[in-house]
Design an enzyme around this catalytic site. Structure first.
Site, PDB file in Angstrom:
ATOM      1  N   CYS A  85       0.823  -1.207   0.000  1.00 42.08           N
ATOM      2  CA  CYS A  85       0.000   0.000   0.000  1.00 42.08           C
ATOM      3  C   CYS A  85       0.862   1.265   0.000  1.00 42.08           C
ATOM      4  O   CYS A  85       1.488   1.566  -1.006  1.00 42.08           O
ATOM      5  CB  CYS A  85      -1.004  -0.068   1.143  1.00 42.08           C
ATOM      6  SG  CYS A  85      -2.416   0.977   0.845  1.00 42.08           S
ATOM      7  N   HIS A 177      -3.540  -5.016   1.566  1.00 42.65           N
ATOM      8  CA  HIS A 177      -2.959  -5.280   2.893  1.00 42.65           C
ATOM      9  C   HIS A 177      -2.923  -6.772   3.207  1.00 42.65           C
ATOM     10  O   HIS A 177      -3.830  -7.282   3.879  1.00 42.65           O
ATOM     11  CB  HIS A 177      -3.778  -4.544   3.961  1.00 42.65           C
ATOM     12  CG  HIS A 177      -3.551  -3.084   3.971  1.00 42.65           C
ATOM     13  ND1 HIS A 177      -2.596  -2.475   4.754  1.00 42.65           N
ATOM     14  CD2 HIS A 177      -4.121  -2.108   3.242  1.00 42.65           C
ATOM     15  CE1 HIS A 177      -2.602  -1.175   4.528  1.00 42.65           C
ATOM     16  NE2 HIS A 177      -3.517  -0.914   3.612  1.00 42.65           N
ATOM     17  N   GLU A 179      -1.210  -8.265   5.275  1.00 46.33           N
ATOM     18  CA  GLU A 179      -0.917  -8.516   6.699  1.00 46.33           C
ATOM     19  C   GLU A 179      -2.201  -8.601   7.526  1.00 46.33           C
ATOM     20  O   GLU A 179      -2.150  -8.935   8.697  1.00 46.33           O
ATOM     21  CB  GLU A 179       0.029  -7.433   7.252  1.00 46.33           C
ATOM     22  CG  GLU A 179      -0.573  -6.072   7.518  1.00 46.33           C
ATOM     23  CD  GLU A 179      -0.784  -5.217   6.258  1.00 46.33           C
ATOM     24  OE1 GLU A 179      -0.661  -5.746   5.144  1.00 46.33           O
ATOM     25  OE2 GLU A 179      -1.107  -4.022   6.414  1.00 46.33           O
TER      26      GLU A 179
END
Ligand code: GLN
Length: 200
Positions: A85, A177, A179
């Site tokens: 990002c 994202h 994560e």
């Protein structure tokens, strides 16, 4: 290869990346010799063979990279970089925002906030070239888009609006994202690509 993964900890999704990399290492069966830690200055970076540039606010992270004298050291860093990002924005050669001092490590043009504002954030199951296990559930939060790529940058995922994942040698950049959500396939894929390039 023992992984020594640094997560740039100036602003943004730092702890989420640390947790995701720890989980990825565990799933890959890495022993306790691998580690994941925060990077705030050039001395921390010198300990790493991989670096994550997290999501957050790219203008802020860019300013703090300069302030912490990390710009040159990250540009010269010999290890892998996993950029998500805001991190993807920083990796580009071409960003149309004068507040960003891009690292220029991946030959590509990136459009910040390409989908609009926070309220235009969305989730989508996307196909990623060569990723085993089916579609990846991707969370896009004020995400960027790659609008042009140079010859060494491979687009590995496209959605109707444009390119959202790219790889180039030891670098990976994602508009979303990975994560968030516990699916560590992309963290694992990045680490496996590194092992192929740095077998020692
Ligand atoms: N839009 C942000 C920026 O360019 C990135 C958002 C994010 O990292 N979630 O700074």
């Amino acid at each position: 290869m023992d992984a020594r993964i640094g997560v740039l900890a100036l602003q943004g999704n730092v702890s989420e990346h640390i947790d995701a990399f720890l989980l990825a290492l565990e799933r890959m069966g890495h022993g306790s010799s691998s580690e994941v830690f925060e990077v705030r200055n050039p001395a921390d970076l010198a300990e790493c063979n991989a670096l994550a540039l997290p999501g957050g606010e790219s203008t802020t992270i860019s300013r703090l990279i300069d302030k912490n004298e990390l710009f040159g050291p990250i540009q010269q860093f010999k290890g892998g970089i996993f950029a998500t990002c805001a991190g993807m924005v920083l990796m580009a050669t071409d960003v149309a925002d004068p507040r960003i001092h891009p690292l220029g490590l991946m030959e590509m043009a990136v459009d910040r906030n390409a989908f609009g504002r926070q309220k235009d954030s969305f989730e989508a199951d996307i196909a990623i070239a060569g990723l085993d296990g089916g579609a990846f559930h991707a969370v896009f939060i004020r995400a960027p888009l790659v609008t042009a790529t140079g010859k060494c940058v491979m687009a590995v995922s496209r959605i109707p609006q444009g390119i959202v994942a790219v790889e180039s040698g030891r670098y990976t950049a994602l508009a979303f994202h990975p994560e968030l959500g516990g699916d560590t396939r992309l963290h694992e894929r990045f680490l496996k690509r590194l092992v192929r390039q740095f077998p020692e």
